[in-house]
Design an enzyme around this catalytic site. Structure first.
Site, PDB file in Angstrom:
ATOM      1  N   CYS A 194      97.307 -12.672  42.731  1.00 40.07           N
ATOM      2  CA  CYS A 194      97.399 -14.101  42.429  1.00 40.07           C
ATOM      3  C   CYS A 194      97.441 -14.812  43.779  1.00 40.07           C
ATOM      4  O   CYS A 194      98.196 -14.399  44.658  1.00 40.07           O
ATOM      5  CB  CYS A 194      98.676 -14.396  41.638  1.00 40.07           C
ATOM      6  SG  CYS A 194      98.991 -16.164  41.511  1.00 40.07           S
ATOM      7  N   THR A 218      85.523   4.887  38.969  1.00 35.69           N
ATOM      8  CA  THR A 218      86.202   4.151  40.052  1.00 35.69           C
ATOM      9  C   THR A 218      85.638   4.520  41.417  1.00 35.69           C
ATOM     10  O   THR A 218      85.887   3.837  42.393  1.00 35.69           O
ATOM     11  CB  THR A 218      87.717   4.438  40.043  1.00 35.69           C
ATOM     12  OG1 THR A 218      87.892   5.850  40.127  1.00 35.69           O
ATOM     13  CG2 THR A 218      88.368   3.919  38.792  1.00 35.69           C
ATOM     14  N   SER A 264      97.402 -32.651  50.845  1.00 34.00           N
ATOM     15  CA  SER A 264      98.698 -32.803  50.146  1.00 34.00           C
ATOM     16  C   SER A 264      98.917 -34.200  49.575  1.00 34.00           C
ATOM     17  O   SER A 264     100.031 -34.566  49.244  1.00 34.00           O
ATOM     18  CB  SER A 264      99.878 -32.492  51.095  1.00 34.00           C
ATOM     19  OG  SER A 264      99.718 -31.261  51.717  1.00 34.00           O
ATOM     20  N   GLU A 298     100.670 -28.240  51.180  1.00 35.53           N
ATOM     21  CA  GLU A 298     100.322 -27.427  52.350  1.00 35.53           C
ATOM     22  C   GLU A 298     101.498 -27.010  53.218  1.00 35.53           C
ATOM     23  O   GLU A 298     101.423 -26.006  53.918  1.00 35.53           O
ATOM     24  CB  GLU A 298      99.369 -28.221  53.254  1.00 35.53           C
ATOM     25  CG  GLU A 298      98.069 -28.609  52.610  1.00 35.53           C
ATOM     26  CD  GLU A 298      97.332 -29.597  53.496  1.00 35.53           C
ATOM     27  OE1 GLU A 298      96.427 -29.181  54.210  1.00 35.53           O
ATOM     28  OE2 GLU A 298      97.706 -30.786  53.482  1.00 35.53           O
TER      29      GLU A 298
END
Length: 1343
Positions: free
Chosen positions: A152, A272, A1093, A1274
């Site tokens: 993520c 794989t 920002s 940021e």
């Protein structure tokens, strides 16, 4: 044998529904099939190599041996569709949906704020869902293991883990949950907090609102598949595609027959190894044999002297089998099994371990294999079988080197692997070091085994094997033979290191680089083994008091034996509660869930490439330069155009308008300036056809001089993109003459890849009339895409509409670049008259798009002996790549922000952007600040070292104290900065922990802890007034519902959520009555990029303005009927012909900078913060563990604390990646090596600090912003450097202890290689060093 021409039906289930594919193509993966054939777009394409987890789905099969149903997670991008015969697949859509029923996993990840851009969320959901199907109450360890393969880039992982922890059984979380207090809160009176603790809240979601998990409600395994599995058909299945036939025999006899008939055909199990090779190296096999239906290959048998495991068992099954055996047998018999288990925990990811087979892992013989070195020293035997019969061969160095005499014959297959028990007086250990702890290929790994003569310390047998130090696993046979008969002591250790370095030699040019580091690991690992054996002997001595006396291990050395544990983050998030006077309906200041959170979790959130295929749509693939600086002599398209399905090839000659600008062309014309420069683009009916056509385009080049890659080369050739930027105050030269000491130094900061989870993508749809175009694009700046397409096609802007629903991460990488791809796709659409879809694969995205500017900085700092800095002179050079892009702006921003939090009277800052033959670097979160300010903080560390003081003392002494002016003469008050600093010292218990760290370091020689606390003054916004304007359009419909549109783009930062919070407060109606559809250039024109920002702030002001205009119009009606409902007022307004639509506008903050005078007011306001981090390093391997981080951030009055804390955590982790693991490697020819998650390591869930606390400082001042909020997108990035400086602190301690006094150059990232080599010791001294002039290195440093 079946007749050759017919193809069998492929039968499997997806989400409980039967799928029968009649003419299946073996080259198609499950991911492509789900997205293209079944239109299940919840499963995302992000890397295509199984390395990021975005395409995770669950597969369920009946285990033929145990008869149980096995559920396991896999990455759909690697799984060939043909391998799923008889399996049940569950995707995120099958788990739950908003329209039917949400699954608890989906509900909890959304409500725990575990989604930001949401692109990785379906993969996260599927990993957790699969875990819960197997373990409804998992342990923390199982949860970490399940999520270890899911990347993520937005959240920083903590909230994702928090959602998973709500299912865990022994959650070691907060004991005071639900009380609003927390067990991690520091005790005692907190004098630094201006507000009472009761005003501070530590809960971002209410766990008691979650629906419970009910395992009885899950999808059952399809009864039809159960019947098929219980009475398996024995006939061979054949699936034929255009180029490849997939043959799946039903019996071992048939498999052996097929292998004899097609000896060249590989056996494919998890794909794989073969899958990535086919993709990246173009390997091709016309026949693939699948052993999936042959139960003999999954057999496990236990005997009194060992364990035989079927070659078809997956690595995950092997792990379970070994764990079970370890629990049953005495310790002395399981040495090899425990060594294998240790590596199985960190080998690849859970998904890959579920797919990869033991046989495939062994036979692939990758040089980095984690298991082969252990199996080799553990004397494993390979049981082979063919039509001729069976035979055994040892898994030894000859087999691993691929010698024909020691290998399988072409007609043989590997049936099983026999691993013998270890015995008493036998010791086996495994070692590995990789760029990060989990989900990373090892730089070096090793298996080591010694047998001592009973009751003595004499070596009876020794075997050592290394991976990563040659083309295959290397066995140190000669060294081992020479050491037999020697006693296990210091003398033997010295001799062994000498012998190993001679035998395991690595040339300076070795592929993969890191040569000196790898040589050091060869001996460091042996030293660890030496200590481990001594420690084991010590245990044996206790049992046998009259036995031999063994060398003692010093207590200081004991910590070298422990590996860092794999842990997930715990922590507290603190923010200010809303006032008791605020109405319950008013959402501002509350931790509201992301508007799309639930849709992210169910896969129903539509991203650019999830838009269904449009009628007559074509696919585009780009063709890029393979040379760094060359003249294009010719481009031959004939072969490509002859291929089936290829419609056209778009070149610069097809552009009706302008081809970009003079300095920044969309497509190369006569000259290419870097590897990855776009030359042309193939348009074909399918992606596969377009990709194969790109390989047929023949381009002839003539190389040009000079070729410049590094900043040093650019300086030598005077190759710059723009004039020097300079700021100065005071008299620097004079100040240097009056100081006590002067230090000079260099700082090198590597670049950074954006690694947004959703790669660049665009869909251009030409309309039938007036040259109109609809463009769906993943961008931060749709207006820029619109303008670029307009000038490229030479049509007015008003014919082009850009739509942005949501973006799967941007971080600056989708500000300028999407315009290039949009324009090229638009040229294709106009030329062919067809809609064009362009989706970059990860490899091309990383090659073409550029990233953060690498930086080289030189500093000279003058200071007094008490640590007061009197003068500072910094010169920076950034590597801008081959075109200007944002390099000039980045250089300006970097120079403006260099002073950070410090008041130094005499300053000189200079910056240049270098022009090199690399892809153009561009905007990236922080915009120069994270690189530049690392120089400033490195100066502080250098001054502290020279003064013999702690760095935090020097920071405190030189920080701004009172209302003052910056170097560019902008006035500000540092009061909040000082509050953040003091609060951070207090919340982190800094001083007492600093003492504990010193205590630890005295007691441990091979492990060192370090601590650092870093202050931050971050300026928000653009340095130009026109960039702060914003507009919004608000419609109220007659049923009272409200549609809000504004100029900001949803990148995962929650801007749409915040805009609805603003509108809800202004109109005084609930958020449920409000809706945002998308950002479109047709509704709000001339927008500014969502960046710096400032997006929520300026667009919030525009939304506020529109709502206030509407309320003003409604005022007479409300006065007339104060008791009426909102719906009544709207109905009346319509009847009275009052306009219910308003445009809101915000003219922006004044911001300007005069570079001639070196002064201005370039920024609307500052964000302040401080972060304290503690780490522990392993001086022998360079590994580090993040123990704790405390961040205090000044959010003033947060619009949404859940979103703001998410932004702080996410940017901190991204910054931590920049400074520790994210390393871009270039070849001497300027080719980027690190082009995917396998080579480029962004932080994973186990890289997050073990304790991770974030506090939003209670508000005091009121900035000129919407509801006194601040933009935090940021600023957290640079705070990641607290981890870098904590590592530097630990390294400095080690160097002092080893009397290595000369200063070492600061290089970021602090990779294991750099940390290990900086901790100079007897092992780094003994390795051979090469003269750099005698060989061409594998990679070059570009900073």
């Amino acid at each position: 044998m079946p007749c050759p021409s017919k193809s069998d039906d492929l039968v499997f289930f997806v989400n409980g529904r039967k799928v029968i594919e009649r003419n299946v193509d073996p080259e198609v993966t499950l991911l492509t099939f789900l997205r293209k054939n079944l239109r299940l777009t919840g499963t995302k394409y992000a890397c295509g190599s199984g390395g990021c987890g975005a395409c995770t789905v669950m597969v369920s099969k009946r285990d033929p041996l145990s008869a149980n149903i096995r559920h396991f997670s896999i990455t759909a991008c690697l799984v060939p569709i043909c391998s799923l015969y008889g399996a049940a697949v569950t995707t995120v859509e099958g788990v739950g949906s908003i329209n039917t029923r949400l699954h608890p996993v989906q509900e909890r990840i959304a409500k725990s704020h575990g989604t930001q851009c949401g692109f990785c969320t379906p993969g996260m959901v599927m990993s957790m869902y699969t875990l819960l199907r197997n373990h409804p109450q998992p342990s923390e360890e199982q949860l970490l293991e399940a999520l270890g393969g899911n990347l993520c880039r937005c959240t920083g992982y903590r909230p994702i883990l928090a959602s998973g922890r709500t299912f865990c059984v022994e959650s070691n979380g907060c004991q005071q949950k639900g009380t609003g207090k927390c067990c991690l809160d520091p005790r005692g009176n907190d004098s630094s907090s201006l507000l009472r603790e009761s005003d501070i809240c530590t809960e971002l979601f209410a766990e008691d609102e979650f629906q419970p998990l009910d395992p009885t409600q899950e999808l059952i395994f399809p009864p039809e598949l159960l019947r098929m599995a219980e009475k398996p058909e024995k006939q061979t299945l054949i699936f034929r595609g255009e180029r490849v036939a997939w043959i799946s025999p039903g019996t071992l006899k048939d498999l052996l027959e097929l292998k004899a008939k097609h000896p060249e055909a590989p056996l494919i199990s998890g794909n794989t190894s073969l899958g990535p090779a086919v993709k990246s190296q173009g390997h091709f096999h016309p026949i693939l044999l699948s052993p999936a239906r042959i139960s003999e290959l999954s057999m496990v048998s236990k005997t009194s002297d060992g364990l035989t495991i079927g070659a078809g068992c997956s690595l995950a099954q092997v792990k379970d089998i070994l764990a079970e055996r370890v629990s049953e047998l005495p310790e002395e018999k399981t040495q090899t099994y425990r060594a294998l288990l240790k590596h199985l925990r960190s080998l690849a990811s859970q998904q890959i371990r579920n797919m990869a087979s033991l046989g495939g892992h062994i036979i692939s013989r990758h040089c980095y294999s984690d298991l082969n070195p252990i199996l080799a020293v553990g004397n494993a035997t390979l049981n082979l079988i063919s039509e001729e019969g069976t035979r055994q061969i040892p898994l030894n160095e000859h087999f691993l080197a691929g010698l024909a005499s020691a290998d399988l014959k072409p007609e043989e297959i590997l049936e099983s692997v026999y691993i013998p028990h270890s015995q008493k007086w036998e010791f086996v250990s495994a070692f590995r070091q990789a760029q990060c702890q989990q989900n990373a290929l090892a730089d070096v790994n090793a298996g080591m085994r010694v047998i001592l003569k009973e009751g003595t310390d004499t070596i009876k047998d020794l075997s050592i094997a290394y991976g990563g130090v040659g083309a295959a696993t290397v066995s140190a046979q000669k060294s081992c033979q020479q050491l037999v008969g020697r006693p296990w002591n210091e003398l033997m250790l010295e001799e062994a290191c000498r012998l190993l370095l001679e035998e395991v030699s690595l040339p300076g040019w070795a592929p993969g680089g890191k040569v000196e580091f790898k040589r050091t690991l060869v001996v460091s690992f042996f030293f660890k083994f030496y200590l481990e054996v001594l420690q084991e002997l010590k245990k044996l001595v206790k049992l046998m008091p009259d036995s031999h006396h063994y060398p003692e291990i010093s207590d200081q050395f004991l910590s070298a034996l422990e590996d860092f544990p794999i842990t997930g983050p715990q922590g507290v998030q603190r923010y200010q509660r809303v006032g008791s006077h605020q109405s319950l309906q008013d959402p501002v200041g509350r931790p509201i869930m992301h508007l799309s959170g639930l849709k992210h979790a169910t896969g129903e959130a539509i991203f650019c490439d999830d838009i269904p295929m449009v009628d007559r749509e074509l696919f585009m693939v780009l063709v890029t330069s393979t040379r760094a600086h060359a003249k294009i002599i010719s481009v031959d398209l004939s072969e490509a155009l002859d291929l089936p399905g290829v419609i056209d090839v778009i070149t610069a000659e097809d552009i009706p308008g302008t081809n970009g600008s003079e300095d920044d062309k969309l497509m190369a014309v006569d000259e290419v300036l870097c590897v990855g420069h776009i030359i042309c683009a193939v348009v074909a009916e399918t992606e596969v056809q377009a990709k194969s056509a790109t390989e047929k385009i023949k381009i002839t080049y003539e190389d040009l001089e000079p070729v410049i890659f590094t900043i040093n080369d650019a300086i030598k050739h005077n190759s710059f993109l723009c004039p020097e930027k300079k700021l100065e105050q005071g008299n620097v030269e004079e100040a240097f003459e009056k100081v006590d000491q002067i230090v000079e130094g260099e700082v090198h900061v590597g670049g950074q890849e954006h690694f947004y989870m959703e790669t660049q993508r665009v869909l251009v749809i030409p309309k039938a009339e007036d040259k109109e175009l609809d463009i769906y694009v993943s961008t931060q700046d749709p207006a820029h895409v619109q303008k670029t397409v307009s000038s490229t096609l030479n049509i007015p802007i008003n014919r082009i509409t850009c739509h942005v629903k949501r973006v799967g991460g941007g971080f600056g990488g989708k500000v300028g670049r999407p315009a290039v791809f949009g324009a090229i796709a638009a040229v294709g659409a106009i030329k062919t008259g067809h809609p064009i879809r362009l989706v970059l694969d990860r490899k091309d995205d990383m090659l073409i798009t550029g990233g953060r500017h690498p930086l080289f900085g030189k500093y000279k700092v003058g200071f007094m002996n008490n640590g007061r800095i009197k003068a500072l002179d910094i010169e920076c050079f950034v590597n801008g790549g081959c075109m200007l892009d944002d390099s000039e702006l980045v250089t300006e921003s970097l120079i403006l922000k260099l002073e950070n939090a410090y008041k130094i009277r005499n300053l000189r800052f200079r910056g240049r952007a270098c022009m090199t033959n690399l892809p153009s670097n561009t905007a990236f979160r922080g915009f120069g600040f994270p690189q530049g300010t690392l120089i400033t903080e490195s100066c502080i560390t250098a001054v502290a070292a020279k003064c013999g003081l702690l760095p935090e003392k020097i920071r405190e002494k030189n920080m701004y104290k009172t209302v003052d002016k910056t170097i560019y003469k902008q006035a500000f008050s540092p009061e909040t900065l000082i509050r953040c600093w003091n609060e951070c010292l207090d919340k982190s218990s800094f001083h007492s922990r600093r003492m504990q760290v010193e205590e630890f370091n005295k007691k441990n020689y091979w492990k060192k802890k370090g601590m650092a606390i870093i202050p931050m003054k971050f300026s928000v916004g653009f340095a130009a007034t026109s960039y702060h304007q914003a507009a919004a359009l608000v419609h109220i419909y007659t049923d009272g519902s409200v549609l809000v549109t504004h100029g900001g783009n949803e990148l995962g930062q929650g801007i749409h959520t915040k805009m609805l919070q603003v509108a809800s407060r202004e109109l005084n109606i609930p958020m449920s009555s409000l809706h945002i559809c998308e950002t479109s250039t047709a509704t709000v024109p001339n927008t500014i990029a969502t960046a710096a920002s400032i997006g929520s702030d300026v667009n919030g002001r525009a939304v506020q303005n529109a709502c206030q205009i509407l309320l003003k119009r409604l005022e007479p009606i409300i006065k007339k009927n104060p008791e009426g409902t909102w719906e009544d007022w709207i109905e009346s307004a319509f009847e009275q012909r009052i306009s219910l639509s308003a445009t809101g506008y915000f003219r922006g903050y004044k911001a300007f900078m005069d570079w001639e005078k070196g002064e201005g007011d370039p920024f609307p306001y500052y964000v302040y913060g401080a972060a304290c981090s503690e780490v522990e390093i392993d001086c022998l391997t360079g590994a580090h563990k993040k123990i704790r981080t405390d961040i205090v951030m000044d959010a003033c009055c947060s619009l949404n604390p859940a979103i703001d804390i998410g932004q702080v955590e996410g940017s901190f982790i991204q910054g931590m990646g920049l400074y520790t693991t994210e390393e871009l490697k270039y070849s001497p020819e300027g080719v980027l090596y690190s082009r995917g998650p396998d080579e480029y390591k962004i932080p994973t869930i186990t890289d997050v600090p073990e304790e991770f606390n974030v506090s939003l400082l209670p508000s005091s001042q009121t900035p000129p912003t919407i509801y006194s909020s601040k933009g935090l997108g940021e600023s957290g990035m640079f705070l990641g450097s607290s981890v870098f400086f904590a590592i530097t602190d630990a390294v400095a301690t080690a160097r002092r202890e080893r009397d290595t006094v000369e200063d070492f150059t600061v290089r970021s990232p602090a990779t294991p290689e750099r940390v290990r080599m900086a901790c100079a010791d007897r092992f780094t001294e003994m390795i051979p060093r090469d003269d750099p002039k005698t060989f061409r290195p594998w990679s070059i440093p570009i900073a």
